[in-house]
Scaffold this active site. Structure first.
Site, PDB file in Angstrom:
ATOM      1  N   HIS A  64       0.705  -1.262  -0.006  1.00 53.50           N
ATOM      2  CA  HIS A  64      -0.101  -0.061  -0.110  1.00 53.50           C
ATOM      3  C   HIS A  64       0.806   1.539   0.027  1.00 53.50           C
ATOM      4  O   HIS A  64       0.389   2.519  -0.278  1.00 53.50           O
ATOM      5  CB  HIS A  64      -0.966   0.164   1.117  1.00 53.50           C
ATOM      6  CG  HIS A  64      -0.484   0.293   2.510  1.00 53.50           C
ATOM      7  ND1 HIS A  64       0.016  -0.605   3.368  1.00 53.50           N
ATOM      8  CD2 HIS A  64      -0.320   1.710   3.082  1.00 53.50           C
ATOM      9  CE1 HIS A  64       0.382  -0.059   4.497  1.00 53.50           C
ATOM     10  NE2 HIS A  64       0.190   1.253   4.357  1.00 53.50           N
ATOM     11  N   ASP A 114      -0.193  -7.400   1.475  1.00 57.35           N
ATOM     12  CA  ASP A 114       0.406  -6.305   1.572  1.00 57.35           C
ATOM     13  C   ASP A 114       1.948  -6.169   1.594  1.00 57.35           C
ATOM     14  O   ASP A 114       2.672  -5.735   2.601  1.00 57.35           O
ATOM     15  CB  ASP A 114      -0.358  -5.157   2.775  1.00 57.35           C
ATOM     16  CG  ASP A 114      -0.060  -3.852   2.561  1.00 57.35           C
ATOM     17  OD1 ASP A 114       0.556  -3.346   1.555  1.00 57.35           O
ATOM     18  OD2 ASP A 114      -0.397  -3.023   3.466  1.00 57.35           O
ATOM     19  N   GLY A 212       2.900   6.773   8.580  1.00 59.40           N
ATOM     20  CA  GLY A 212       4.241   6.994   8.367  1.00 59.40           C
ATOM     21  C   GLY A 212       5.332   5.753   8.681  1.00 59.40           C
ATOM     22  O   GLY A 212       6.471   5.432   8.390  1.00 59.40           O
ATOM     23  N   SER A 214       4.168   2.651   8.089  1.00 61.96           N
ATOM     24  CA  SER A 214       3.931   1.520   7.071  1.00 61.96           C
ATOM     25  C   SER A 214       4.976   1.115   6.391  1.00 61.96           C
ATOM     26  O   SER A 214       6.025   1.777   5.951  1.00 61.96           O
ATOM     27  CB  SER A 214       2.759   2.101   5.956  1.00 61.96           C
ATOM     28  OG  SER A 214       1.548   2.124   6.710  1.00 61.96           O
TER      29      SER A 214
END
Ligand SMILES: *[C@@H]1O[C@H](CO)[C@@H](O)[C@H](O)[C@H]1NC(C)=O
Ligand SMILES: *[C@@H]1O[C@H](CO)[C@@H](O)[C@H](O)[C@H]1NC(C)=O
Ligand SMILES: *[C@@H]1O[C@H](CO)[C@@H](O)[C@H](O)[C@H]1NC(C)=O
Length: 305
Positions: A64, A114, A212, A214
């Site tokens: 993502h 992801d 932030g 991620s």
């Protein structure tokens, strides 16, 4: 972070998951320089996501983070050996992304799969501040309650950025089993915890990854190695106490004796030995790359396209 050539010798020349400057047992807050030498910062003008160095030329991150950016990878700048987002970083090395490969079955709406790979514009030399993490092998198990750490430059609250000078922060977490995690999320009808996810919660009050963070790593120490179990994926708010944070489960992408991220690469790129501890992926016209995988007690180097 909210405080709230090809065949592979078993012993790699440079061992993954062994930061020379990390002596950490417990902690939380700002991480001393060199504690997490695989942590990278991804920038498009500014920091937008984290990632982890897994070889001298590849970075693991969340899909993502980079969705829609795979067509123009050079927009993404990768900072390695970075300690803070402001002021100087004496041990830093900078690369551009030259390739971004997103898991083909990544779904933005469900956050399943992801996970993505970034190829750096050139290899980096490993130092005390820049070195790869080990990746969890397919047979690894992370039991509930296992101590782990998550690191990043994310917000420290929903609307509260990391205070100046933006030191890399670290937070300790405990693995939450998928059964428990499904229960925790069961009243969030739109969220389904799949086998491709791993959850981790925090002992002390409200702590956890936030905007932030991620793409950054969830790591756990096994013996003398740090093993990456997860990639920061999502949560409810920033570390709402009731909801453990959810990570892409790295071990799902390592298939037995094959390579971790083979899923992301075309099957045609896979070939080679299936011998324990030996991994090989070939691609015509491409120089080899190496991945570092933790498998039981063996540490193999993986050669990738
Ligand atoms: C890595 O180190 C070698 C040997 O010191 C040096 O020749 C080379 O230029 C370095 N490469 C990079 C990318 O810094
Ligand atoms: C940031 O890190 C530096 C050096 O590691 C340290 O001296 C400073 O206190 C830290 N600042 C904050 C706000 O954590
Ligand atoms: C993606 O999903 C399809 C359909 O479920 C499956 O056949 C395929 O193997 C998956 N691809 C990867 C790389 O996991």
């Amino acid at each position: 972070m909210s405080i709230a050539a090809f065949s592979v010798p078993l012993m790699a020349l440079y061992l993954c998951g062994q930061p020379s400057l990390n002596t950490r047992i417990v902690g939380g807050q700002a991480a001393p320089p060199g504690s997490w030498p695989w942590q990278v910062s991804l920038h498009i003008y500014d920091h937008f996501c984290g990632g982890s160095l897994i070889s001298d030329q590849w970075v693991l991150t969340a899909a993502h983070c980079v969705q829609g950016r795979d067509t123009v990878p050079s927009l993404v700048t990768v900072y390695l050996g970075r300690q803070r987002q402001e002021e100087s970083n004496p041990n830093e090395v900078v690369r551009k992304a030259t390739q971004i490969t997103i898991h083909p079955n990544f779904s933005y709406s469900t956050a399943d799969n992801d996970i993505a790979l970034i190829r750096l514009s050139g290899p980096v030399n490993f130092t005390s501040y820049i070195s790869p993490v080990c990746l969890a092998a397919s047979d690894s198990t992370f039991y509930s309650g296992v101590e782990s750490w998550v690191t990043g430059w994310g917000n420290i609250g929903d609307f509260e950025p990391l205070p100046s000078p933006g030191n890399l922060s670290e937070v300790e977490a405990q693995i939450v089993g998928n059964g428990q995690c499904r229960c925790d999320y069961s009243d969030q009808g739109y969220i389904r915890i799949t086998d491709n996810m791993i959850c981790a919660g925090f002992q002390e009050g409200i702590k956890g990854p936030c905007f932030g963070d991620s793409g950054g790593p969830l790591v756990s120490k096994q013996g003398d190695r740090w093993i990456q179990a997860g990639v920061v994926s999502f949560g409810v708010g920033c570390a709402e106490p009731k909801f453990p944070a959810v990570y892409a489960r790295v071990s799902q992408y390592e298939n037995g004796r094959n390579i971790i991220l083979k899923i992301i690469l075309r099957p045609a790129q896979l070939s080679g030995s299936a011998e324990q501890g030996k991994y090989q992926i070939c691609h015509e016209n491409q120089p080899p790359d190496q991945f570092y995988i933790f498998q039981g007690n063996n540490y193999g180097r993986i050669i990738l396209p």
